[in-house]
Design an enzyme around this catalytic site. Structure first.
Site, PDB file in Angstrom:
ATOM      1  N   CYS A 176       0.799  -1.229   0.000  1.00  0.00           N
ATOM      2  CA  CYS A 176       0.000   0.000   0.000  1.00  0.00           C
ATOM      3  C   CYS A 176       0.830   1.276   0.000  1.00  0.00           C
ATOM      4  CB  CYS A 176      -0.963  -0.003   1.190  1.00  0.00           C
ATOM      5  SG  CYS A 176      -2.185  -1.327   1.079  1.00  0.00           S
ATOM      6  N   HIS A 316      -2.513   8.925   5.528  1.00  0.00           N
ATOM      7  CA  HIS A 316      -2.885   7.612   4.999  1.00  0.00           C
ATOM      8  C   HIS A 316      -4.345   7.359   5.352  1.00  0.00           C
ATOM      9  CE1 HIS A 316      -2.296   3.539   3.554  1.00  0.00           C
ATOM     10  NE2 HIS A 316      -2.845   3.074   4.667  1.00  0.00           N
ATOM     11  N   GLU A 327      -0.979   6.727  13.151  1.00  0.00           N
ATOM     12  CA  GLU A 327      -0.651   7.964  12.434  1.00  0.00           C
ATOM     13  C   GLU A 327      -0.686   9.185  13.344  1.00  0.00           C
ATOM     14  OE1 GLU A 327      -1.422   8.983   8.117  1.00  0.00           O
ATOM     15  OE2 GLU A 327      -3.139   7.742   8.630  1.00  0.00           O
ATOM     16  N   LYS A 348      -9.240   8.992   1.484  1.00  0.00           N
ATOM     17  CA  LYS A 348      -9.828   7.648   1.415  1.00  0.00           C
ATOM     18  C   LYS A 348     -11.275   7.656   1.886  1.00  0.00           C
ATOM     19  CE  LYS A 348      -5.551   4.947   1.970  1.00  0.00           C
ATOM     20  NZ  LYS A 348      -4.571   6.031   2.190  1.00  0.00           N
ATOM     21  N   HIS A 353      -9.746   2.906  -0.584  1.00  0.00           N
ATOM     22  CA  HIS A 353      -8.332   2.538  -0.508  1.00  0.00           C
ATOM     23  C   HIS A 353      -7.990   1.650  -1.692  1.00  0.00           C
ATOM     24  CE1 HIS A 353      -4.463   1.454   0.752  1.00  0.00           C
ATOM     25  NE2 HIS A 353      -4.685   1.022   1.976  1.00  0.00           N
ATOM     26  N   PHE A 412       0.860  -2.936   4.678  1.00  0.00           N
ATOM     27  CA  PHE A 412       1.132  -4.248   5.255  1.00  0.00           C
ATOM     28  C   PHE A 412       2.592  -4.617   5.020  1.00  0.00           C
ATOM     29  CE2 PHE A 412      -3.448  -6.155   4.969  1.00  0.00           C
ATOM     30  CZ  PHE A 412      -3.842  -5.310   5.994  1.00  0.00           C
TER      31      PHE A 412
END
Length: 427
Positions: A176, A316, A327, A348, A353, A412
């Site tokens: 990602c 993110h 975050e 997002k 996403h 990930f």
């Protein structure tokens, strides 16, 4: 930074976007600044039996976007997104189709993707296995392009063919963060002198049964099937997972000196980039945000910028509890008190996403935010999580003076990336 280094600073001079809610940069920016969401019930396949049956799909007609029948047959959906975005970026840059007049050996391509040609691969598996009934696949039924689907780098090759690039061409696949990492790699090619122009960005079309099943299995996606338009809720107390999306963004990067010589419009300068990994867990994040904070600090160091220079953070903001809190901690750790003064938002919430593509789409949004001096909102943020106590710009876009923007990504495997952009109107 020396004068020579300053002249080779990478500048974004063209932007192309394929995103949920509309194809093209204009439609993309209008959706963001309107605070509209493009999440809905999945229509690309029958998702009846899945836990999460919602996604942010692109209304994409390849023929209407200028792709020939041969190109449509040859390319997976993700590759089609990338080529259409690249065409828009080249036109937007003023260099025109194929970047005519530029030495092909000085043109590079840097594309990112998390899951490659997932759509084409799954469709072919269904045919070759007779709907999953056969363990032994019959290759006689395979399309000639099956090899291309197996090798994700063919997507970067398609973009290279489109612009005539004979310089460095690569595909970055870091989950990602692939979109922001591919932009970072493209910027480095410019900065080090390996290319004078780079088409950089990312693409993913992961909306297929296998992808939805994988995220269902780890319960990472939202099951809010009755209200898909409000399911993506980053930093909200009642969030329940992220919403899958798809799309692409490709940008034209060139040196500040070259952009100035031809009187190009600059959206943003890429002044700093860094990435880290947590070496901790495939899907887990430590709550202190240390790795993301280190990536942010390193990107600011490369840009020779203090924390006080950050005027907006494009987060993110996936809408999972562990990411949002991680975050928040990272921003406080890296920026100190400045973190409480800077607006932060997650797009997002509106476009979902799109895995590897989202980092480039978010860089495009960050560059547009600088250009228009408007911060996109975090849609659906109605009940802030008390542990996410920063200014997350709920619901409505905000006019805000900005000279620099920080865009971050998390993926990930423990990947953490950060990019620092400065205004580029005055080159």
């Amino acid at each position: 930074m020396s004068t020579a280094d300053d002249e080779r600073e990478p500048v974004i001079t063209g932007i192309g976007v394929v995103a949920p809610g509309g194809v093209g940069t204009k439609q993309f920016w209008e959706l963001l600044t309107d605070g509209r969401t493009a999440t809905r019930t999945i229509s690309l396949f029958d998702a009846t039996d899945f836990r999460s049956r919602i996604a942010a799909e692109c209304d994409f007609d390849p023929a209407a976007e200028g792709l020939s029948p041969q190109e449509v047959r040859r390319m997976d959906r993700a590759a089609q997104f990338a080529v259409v975005a690249a065409r828009e970026a080249m036109a937007d840059s003023g260099l025109g189709p194929g970047l005519g007049g530029v030495d092909p050996g000085r043109i590079g391509v840097s594309i990112g993707s998390a899951v490659g040609c997932t759509t084409g691969l799954e469709e072919e598996y269904v045919v070759l296995s007779d709907g999953g009934r056969r363990w032994l696949l019959d290759p006689d039924y395979a399309v000639p392009q099956l090899y291309d689907y197996m090798v994700p780098s063919t997507m970067a090759v398609e973009v290279a063919w489109e612009c005539g690039a004979e310089g460095p061409v690569s595909l970055t696949s870091t989950g990602c963060t692939a979109g922001i990492d591919s932009m970072g790699h493209g910027a480095q090619l410019i900065r080090e002198g390996s290319a004078d122009i780079v088409l950089a960005g990312a693409t993913d079309a992961p909306l297929s049964p296998i992808t939805v099943a994988c995220f269902d299995a780890i319960r990472a996606t939202s099951p809010n099937n009755t209200a898909p338009e409000s399911a993506s809720r980053p930093f909200d107390l009642h969030r329940d997972g992220f919403v899958l999306g798809e799309g692409a963004a490709v940008m034209v990067l060139e040196t500040k000196a070259a952009a100035r010589r031809r009187g190009a419009r600059g959206y943003a300068r890429i002044s700093g980039f860094a990435r880290r990994s947590n070496a901790f867990h495939m899907t887990g994040l430590k709550p202190d945000g240390r790795e993301m904070a280190e990536a942010i600090a390193s990107a600011l160091d490369e840009a020779e910028a203090p924390a006080g220079d950050v005027d907006y953070i494009n987060a993110h903001g996936s809408g999972t509890r562990q990411n949002d809190r991680h975050e928040t901690a990272a921003f406080k750790r890296s920026l100190g008190e400045r973190a409480r003064e800077v607006p932060v938002s997650s797009i997002k919430s509106m476009i979902g996403h799109s895995l590897g593509a989202i980092g480039s789409i978010e860089v495009a949004a960050s560059a547009l935010a600088l250009h228009h001096q408007v911060v996109p909102p975090t849609a659906n943020l109605s009940t802030p999580d008390p542990e996410c106590d920063l200014d997350y710009v709920p619901v409505t876009a905000r006019e805000h003076p900005m000279n620099a923007v920080l865009s971050v990504g998390s993926g990930f495997g423990g990947f953490q990336s950060a990019m620092f952009l400065r205004r580029a109107e005055a080159l």
